[in-house]
Enzyme design. Structure first.
Site, short mmCIF file in Angstrom:
data_model
loop_
_atom_site.label_atom_id
_atom_site.label_comp_id
_atom_site.label_asym_id
_atom_site.label_seq_id
_atom_site.Cartn_x
_atom_site.Cartn_y
_atom_site.Cartn_z
N SER A 187 -18.47 57.25 -29.51
CA SER A 187 -17.70 57.95 -28.53
C SER A 187 -18.44 58.87 -27.86
O SER A 187 -18.51 60.07 -27.77
CB SER A 187 -16.64 58.65 -29.14
OG SER A 187 -15.62 58.01 -29.61
N ARG A 202 -26.48 59.51 -22.62
CA ARG A 202 -26.73 60.87 -22.79
C ARG A 202 -25.92 61.32 -24.12
O ARG A 202 -24.74 60.73 -24.39
CB ARG A 202 -26.43 61.83 -21.81
CG ARG A 202 -24.89 62.14 -21.37
CD ARG A 202 -24.93 63.06 -20.22
NE ARG A 202 -23.41 63.14 -20.00
CZ ARG A 202 -22.93 62.09 -19.03
NH1 ARG A 202 -23.37 61.13 -18.58
NH2 ARG A 202 -21.50 62.46 -18.63
N ASP A 240 -14.25 55.63 -28.52
CA ASP A 240 -12.83 55.99 -29.28
C ASP A 240 -11.79 55.54 -28.09
O ASP A 240 -10.48 55.07 -28.87
CB ASP A 240 -12.83 57.32 -29.67
CG ASP A 240 -13.30 58.54 -28.70
OD1 ASP A 240 -13.60 58.04 -27.48
OD2 ASP A 240 -13.12 59.63 -29.05
#
Length: 511
Positions: A187, A202, A240
């Site tokens: 996630s 990132r 997620d």
């Protein structure tokens, strides 16, 4: 003995009495003046504290007009993100999930759900039409691994996964010659190039591991699996939100979008493949593609930001990024409250002449603490008092002070919930489901997951009420918010099943 009282004596005694009386009066007056000055000083400080609270309330204001502006801005950014890479702060990432689970999947599948300071390992046994068995374990990640090396993080995760597999009974053994198949819920912002590969753009949520950025996270996990000697293959990489969407669709065919409101926040939805200009591949047979919005990075001039938000952003690990996430998600709400209380302590001596040391510690006041205080229904707000004593080491707070603290929690949570509702309206507008059209009787289901939504009841109630207010009664009847408990982990296992490397093999066997 005779006792004589002369006239002069009486006069002298009278003067003494007057002087004594005057002295007492002066002392009393001085004492009263001191009390009044103290009370005025105290009232002045309280007044200053209330000014800070009033200013917060005004700057966090989310009138319906502003929320509609936020929703419109979200829709505009969605179009821009679908048009070209880098065209929007919303990444609008193509997930490569073009076929969501149907309910016909069968077999034994695993999931690894990494999305915050904890991760889950799951095992799901599917039989036609439902889940026959489901087990999971949750593991905390040591803080040093969140800023360490890629190998250290993935080795730790896989070691816990190996323990989970080693403890299972013979009922869950895979057939000889076959590998265990894993759905990997990761996630964090990833640029996917296929259903089972993706490059980390990132880190967010407090992670900062430099040597993972720019790497294929499935390849990193696969190397760790080999180092640990665990024979398992990753067949689906999802975040997620996509996992929650898949899990929601498995149980309800009307699910068209999913929103995560937990430590972080994100949204995903089902888009028409023809409405994705930046998609240059062959159009999927389903005609659909799940889009991972990465809406935590949304920003707009219409967002009601305060000095506390700007300071939090500047001091964060990712300044200038994830602005929407920093004002609506669980990682940050408690920290915003702490910053407000700290200013009140520094500028209004709200907790006394000395600023409490613990109040200076970033993130010491977490959102679960904020939620517990916000939900305190006791007449003397004993939960608020206990949290201040135990966490911030501020004893002896007055009821008046505790009521102010609850009000601050309410202001910060209300802003977050109402902005989340505006974001959902933006998605509904993009899908054309924000209005009732003649002859249509469609039902729209939004799957929601995450600890913030599940446990912070005042937040979730406010979100749902705000969305109803934005949509109006008639449209609101067709929109359903559905809690998808642990949807991200189960969804990853379901997507591992729908993308199994043995699907063709099974089809040949069945024929």
């Amino acid at each position: 003995m005779a006792f004589f009282v002369t006239k002069n004596f009486i006069v002298r005694m009278g003067k003494v009495a007057v002087r004594v009386a005057l002295g007492v009066a002066v002392v009393a007056a001085v004492a009263a003046a001191v009390v009044v000055r103290r009370r005025m000083r105290k009232d002045g400080k309280y007044g200053k504290a209330m000014e800070i609270v009033k200013e917060l309330e005004e700057k966090c204001g989310t009138p319906i007009g502003k929320l509609r502006q936020v929703a419109d801005a979200m829709t505009v950014e969605m179009h821009a993100g679908l048009a070209s890479e880098g065209g929007s702060k919303l990444k609008m990432l193509i997930s490569y999930v073009d076929n969501l689970p149907t309910g016909n999947e069968e077999g034994l599948f695993y999931a690894l759900d990494l999305g915050g300071t904890n991760f889950r390992v799951l095992r799901v046994q599917l039989k036609h039409g439902g889940i026959a068995n489901q087990e999971f374990e949750e593991v905390s990640i040591p803080p040093n691994l969140m800023t360490g090396t890629s190998d250290a993080l993935f080795d730790y995760i896989v070691a816990e996964l190996a323990k989970f597999v080693a403890q299972e009974s013979e009922d869950f053994q895979v057939a000889p010659g076959k590998q265990r198949e894993l759905g990997f819920t990761f996630s964090f912002p990833v640029m996917q190039s296929s259903i089972n590969s993706g490059t980390l753009l990132r880190w967010t949520k407090g992670f900062s591991i430099e040597d993972t950025v720019g790497q294929d996270v499935v390849a990193e996990l696969t190397k760790a699996l080999k180092r640990q000697g665990l024979d398992m293959v990753v067949t689906a990489l999802v975040n997620d939100t996509v996992g929650t969407l898949a899990g929601g669709r498995y149980f309800n065919k009307d699910v068209v979008a999913a929103v995560i409101l937990g430590t972080g926040t994100n949204a995903a939805y089902v888009e028409r493949a023809q409405a994705i200009p930046k998609w240059h591949g062959v159009l999927p047979k389903s005609g659909e593609m799940v889009i991972n919005m990465e809406w935590g990075n949304f920003r707009s001039s219409h967002l009601p930001l305060t000095e506390y938000d700007h300071a939090l952003d500047v001091e964060s690990l990712n300044p200038g990024e994830q602005i929407f996430e920093k004002i609506i998600s669980g990682m940050y709400l408690g920290e915003i409250v702490r910053r407000v209380l700290l200013r009140m302590a520094e500028e209004a001596a709200f907790f006394g002449e000395i600023v409490p040391e613990k109040l200076k510690v970033p993130f010491i006041l977490r959102t679960p603490h904020m939620s517990a205080m916000h939900h305190d229904t006791s007449s003397d707000l004993k939960v608020v008092a206990k949290n201040f004593t135990d966490i911030l080491e501020i004893p002896n707070t007055s009821l008046k002070m505790r009521k102010v603290v609850v009000e601050i929690c309410n202001i910060v949570a209300t802003r977050g919930a109402r902005l989340a509702a505006a974001g959902i309206l933006g998605i509904l507008k993009k899908l054309g489901r924000d209005a009732v059209r003649d002859g249509e009787n469609q039902k729209t289901v939004i799957a929601l997951d995450g600890g913030l939504y599940e446990h912070y009841i005042e937040y979730s109630k406010c979100l749902e009420n705000t969305l109803d207010e934005l949509l109006g009664d008639e449209v609101a009847k067709s929109i359903v918010m559905e809690h998808a408990n642990d949807g991200s982990g189960v969804g990853a296992a379901l997507l591992a099943a729908s993308h199994s490397q043995y699907l063709n093999y099974l089809e040949v066997d069945e024929s």
